[in-house]
Design a protein around this motif. Structure first.
Motif, PDB file in Angstrom:
ATOM      1  N   HIS A  56      40.050  48.050  37.011  1.00 17.00           N
ATOM      2  CA  HIS A  56      40.845  48.024  35.782  1.00 17.00           C
ATOM      3  C   HIS A  56      42.219  48.571  36.117  1.00 17.00           C
ATOM      4  N   ASP A  57      43.188  48.249  35.298  1.00 22.01           N
ATOM      5  CA  ASP A  57      44.518  48.811  35.509  1.00 22.01           C
ATOM      6  C   ASP A  57      45.214  48.973  34.164  1.00 22.01           C
ATOM      7  N   CYS A  58      45.723  47.856  33.598  1.00 22.59           N
ATOM      8  CA  CYS A  58      46.565  47.967  32.401  1.00 22.59           C
ATOM      9  C   CYS A  58      45.779  48.341  31.142  1.00 22.59           C
ATOM     10  N   ARG A  59      44.553  47.876  31.062  1.00 25.69           N
ATOM     11  CA  ARG A  59      43.723  48.010  29.840  1.00 25.69           C
ATOM     12  C   ARG A  59      44.432  47.423  28.618  1.00 25.69           C
ATOM     13  N   GLU A  60      45.294  46.453  28.856  1.00 24.49           N
ATOM     14  CA  GLU A  60      46.043  45.801  27.764  1.00 24.49           C
ATOM     15  C   GLU A  60      45.947  44.281  27.844  1.00 24.49           C
ATOM     16  N   GLY A  61      45.025  43.762  28.646  1.00 27.57           N
ATOM     17  CA  GLY A  61      44.871  42.310  28.746  1.00 27.57           C
ATOM     18  C   GLY A  61      45.966  41.623  29.537  1.00 27.57           C
ATOM     19  N   ILE A  62      46.630  42.368  30.423  1.00 23.66           N
ATOM     20  CA  ILE A  62      47.779  41.800  31.141  1.00 23.66           C
ATOM     21  C   ILE A  62      47.510  41.621  32.633  1.00 23.66           C
ATOM     22  N   CYS A  63      46.860  42.605  33.264  1.00 21.32           N
ATOM     23  CA  CYS A  63      46.800  42.596  34.736  1.00 21.32           C
ATOM     24  C   CYS A  63      45.698  41.708  35.294  1.00 21.32           C
ATOM     25  N   GLY A  64      44.656  41.448  34.537  1.00 25.00           N
ATOM     26  CA  GLY A  64      43.590  40.554  34.990  1.00 25.00           C
ATOM     27  C   GLY A  64      42.577  41.201  35.921  1.00 25.00           C
ATOM     28  N   SER A  65      42.596  42.525  36.042  1.00 30.49           N
ATOM     29  CA  SER A  65      41.703  43.145  37.037  1.00 30.49           C
ATOM     30  C   SER A  65      40.324  43.524  36.496  1.00 30.49           C
ATOM     31  N   CYS A  66      40.092  43.468  35.194  1.00 29.47           N
ATOM     32  CA  CYS A  66      38.857  44.028  34.623  1.00 29.47           C
ATOM     33  C   CYS A  66      37.720  43.016  34.480  1.00 29.47           C
ATOM     34  N   THR A  82      39.824  39.840  27.123  1.00 30.88           N
ATOM     35  CA  THR A  82      39.486  40.417  28.428  1.00 30.88           C
ATOM     36  C   THR A  82      38.484  41.556  28.190  1.00 30.88           C
ATOM     37  N   CYS A  84      38.729  44.596  28.910  1.00 26.77           N
ATOM     38  CA  CYS A  84      39.387  45.815  28.405  1.00 26.77           C
ATOM     39  C   CYS A  84      39.710  45.708  26.912  1.00 26.77           C
ATOM     40  N   ILE A 160      46.538  35.251  33.669  1.00 29.52           N
ATOM     41  CA  ILE A 160      46.621  36.576  34.293  1.00 29.52           C
ATOM     42  C   ILE A 160      45.877  36.629  35.632  1.00 29.52           C
TER      43      ILE A 160
END
Ligand code: FES
Length: 244
Positions: A56-66, A82, A84, A160
């Protein structure tokens, strides 16, 4: 809320993984799915146990890592979200939730729920740059773009790169991702000069990394948290045919 979690635990890419069950109470319906996993991890740490590794990273639906499968769905059962952004209010008291990493050969498991998605980065890098002149911002109206094309280019550019399309596809095809990246340039004049090399290089890199091809089942569109349209894949195929 009280939940039963069945989570895939795997030490590293070489070891064999397995599902482990956890009972978790004190989950608030206002928590996000990742906050629920944070709660589990804080309990595991308190008990001297290994926490569950998840990305996880942004937890805002932006980075795509979750990205992860939740009850068999990439990013969970609610369309357009997402992990997150997924709220625990979508789950029921006492529910069993099965959580797994992406299952696709080009995405090897690093640990538990974390997979290596760098194959998507390599496809993106293969796409290269666009040749726009650097310097002061040019007059916005000097290059005319139709409203339709600008809207469609924007809708493609919101991809993302989370890999849900690959995870959803029975062929592990990343063509929704590749087509979004191709479309955001193909629809704009700035993307034209390198269009042929870009599409050839990205498709070649996609094949080199062991991904499959699209067979039009549409699972990628149904599971994409950004609701990228399948129409982009048709555009990708047209761009590819034009490039030879
Ligand atoms: S943590 Fe960045 S999109 Fe979910």
């Amino acid at each position: 809320m009280k939940l039963k979690l069945k989570i895939w635990r795997q030490k590293n890419a070489k070891s064999k993984g397995a599902f482990v069950s956890y009972d978790l109470d004190g989950v608030s319906p206002d928590m996000s799915f990742l906050e629920m996993l944070d709660l589990l991890n804080s309990r595991l740490i308190d008990d001297g146990k290994e926490p569950v590794a998840f990305d996880h990273d942004c937890r805002e639906g932006i980075c795509g890592s979750c990205g992860m499968y939740i009850n068999g769905y990439p990013h969970g059962p609610v369309p357009g979200l997402t992990t997150c952004h997924l709220s625990m209010r979508y789950f029921k008291e006492g529910e069993t939730i099965v959580i797994e990493p992406w299952r696709a050969r080009p995405f090897p498991v690093i640990k538990d729920l974390i997979v290596d998605r760098s194959a998507l980065d390599r496809i993106q890098v293969a796409g290269g740059f666009i040749s726009v002149t650097a310097g002061a911002a040019s007059e916005a109206n000097s290059i005319l773009v139709t409203k339709k094309n600008s809207d469609e280019a924007f809708d493609s550019a919101i991809c993302i790169g989370c890999g849900a399309c690959v995870a959803a596809c029975k062929n592990a095809s990343p063509m929704l991702f590749v087509s979004a990246k191709i479309s955001q340039y193909a629809l704009l004049p700035q993307g034209k000069p390198e269009a042929k090399e870009r599409v050839r290089a990205m498709i070649a890199e996609m094949d080199r990394n062991g991904f499959g091809n699209c067979s039009n089942t549409g699972a990628c569109e149904a599971q994409c948290p950004k609701q990228i349209k399948l129409l982009n894949i048709a555009r990708l195929n047209r761009e590819y045919f034009k490039a030879f």
